[in-house]
Design an enzyme around this catalytic site. Structure first.
Site, short mmCIF file in Angstrom:
data_model
loop_
_atom_site.label_atom_id
_atom_site.label_comp_id
_atom_site.label_asym_id
_atom_site.label_seq_id
_atom_site.Cartn_x
_atom_site.Cartn_y
_atom_site.Cartn_z
N THR A 28 1.07 -1.35 0.15
CA THR A 28 -0.06 -0.40 -0.30
C THR A 28 1.00 1.70 -0.01
OG1 THR A 28 -1.44 -0.94 1.14
CG2 THR A 28 -1.73 1.23 1.88
N THR A 31 4.77 4.22 -3.24
CA THR A 31 5.16 3.87 -3.82
C THR A 31 4.76 2.80 -4.82
OG1 THR A 31 6.99 5.14 -2.23
CG2 THR A 31 7.89 3.77 -3.50
N LYS A 93 5.65 0.61 9.36
CA LYS A 93 5.35 0.73 8.52
C LYS A 93 3.78 1.70 9.09
CE LYS A 93 4.93 -2.27 5.41
NZ LYS A 93 4.41 -1.34 4.34
N GLY A 94 2.98 1.43 7.94
CA GLY A 94 1.96 1.98 8.74
C GLY A 94 1.25 3.10 8.64
N GLY A 96 0.58 4.69 6.03
CA GLY A 96 -1.04 4.53 5.48
C GLY A 96 -2.10 4.10 6.43
N GLU A 102 -0.86 -5.29 5.97
CA GLU A 102 0.82 -5.52 5.91
C GLU A 102 1.76 -6.46 6.18
OE1 GLU A 102 1.25 -1.07 3.99
OE2 GLU A 102 1.55 -1.20 5.65
N LYS A 120 14.31 7.36 3.42
CA LYS A 120 14.07 6.52 4.20
C LYS A 120 14.80 5.78 5.12
CE LYS A 120 8.73 7.25 2.55
NZ LYS A 120 7.92 6.45 2.31
C1 5RP Z 1 0.81 2.30 4.62
C2 5RP Z 1 2.15 1.65 4.47
C3 5RP Z 1 3.28 2.42 3.64
O1 5RP Z 1 4.23 1.53 2.40
C4 5RP Z 1 3.98 3.52 3.69
O2 5RP Z 1 3.26 4.70 4.49
C5 5RP Z 1 5.22 4.37 2.91
O3 5RP Z 1 3.85 4.71 1.96
P1 5RP Z 1 4.57 6.01 0.83
O4 5RP Z 1 5.20 4.77 -0.30
O5 5RP Z 1 2.91 6.59 0.18
O6 5RP Z 1 5.97 6.71 1.02
O7 5RP Z 1 3.53 0.98 5.62
O8 5RP Z 1 0.39 1.54 5.43
#
Ligand code: 5RP
Length: 227
Positions: A28, A31, A93-94, A96, A102, A120
């Protein structure tokens, strides 16, 4: 803009790892969006378990076949983003809000490839990003009090007119640990043991590789021996 290039090259590189017939874990985030688009463009015969409703909806638009976790024992390849990672491939993570699905999907993977921008990469998790903790709504206040009693700074993740509800109907506490996570595995175990906590956004011993995109279009590859 350059951040988008970095995400796109990481996502596109991950799509080259996919082979015909593979069963996938589909992460999710922004990226992962690049990965899904690059994957769909290859027109392979693949199917994947999505880690969120948002990813499921996007796959439906792109024509990527979806699988239910009940219908598959192991996934050949899981591709997902991260909010922070260290060189030994421990992640948070998390961001989103999809951390629970996940983590379930990452655990099902034979190979778990993280895609992210190189910024990151951090020396210590928790430096820039609070650790998300998914909690059943009934336990929100008891868990919050427990964490605050340990001196941690806790924020209830806001949604529309109240706490954000995850795809699983739970809430998220974003927990800031002063000085970051000295021992991520210990933190993960401790958080997960609190009654009412469903999971934490600390991912230990799950990722096998990371593809880290740079704004100049190059990709740094990290891998963990033995995975
Ligand atoms: C969602 C996640 C995403 O993978 C994480 O927040 C990275 O997101 P992005 O690629 O938009 O930076 O853990 O729960």
């Amino acid at each position: 803009m350059s951040d988008d290039v970095a995400k796109a090259v990481a996502g596109a590189r991950a799509a080259t790892l996919v082979e015909d017939g593979m069963l996938l874990g589909l992460g999710t985030g922004t990226t992962v969006e690049h990965f899904l688009v690059a994957l769909a463009a290859r027109h392979l015969d693949v199917a994947g378990v999505p880690t969120s409703r948002a990813t499921a909806a996007r796959c439906a638009e792109l024509g990527i076949r979806l699988l239910d976790p009940a219908d598959v024992d192991r996934l050949d390849l899981v591709v997902d983003g991260a909010d922070e990672l260290t060189r030994d491939l421990v992640l948070t993570k998390g961001g989103g809000g999809a951390l629970l699905r996940e983590k379930v999907v990452a655990t099902m993977g034979q190979r778990f490839v993280v895609i992210a921008t190189v910024d990151k990469l951090v020396p210590r998790l928790g430096d820039t990003f609070a650790v998300p903790v998914e909690v059943v709504p009934f336990a929100l206040h008891p868990v919050r009090r427990e964490l605050e009693a340990e001196g941690l700074e806790v924020t209830v993740r806001p949604g529309d007119g109240g706490p954000l509800l995850t795809d699983n109907g739970n809430v998220i506490l974003d927990v800031r640990l002063a000085g970051g996570l000295a021992d991520p595995e210990r933190t993960d175990v401790w958080l997960t043991m609190l009654p009412g906590v469903v999971t934490s956004g600390v991912f230990v011993d799950l990722a096998s590789e990371a593809l880290l995109g740079r704004s100049d279009g190059s990709v740094e590859v990290l891998s963990r021996p033995g995975r």
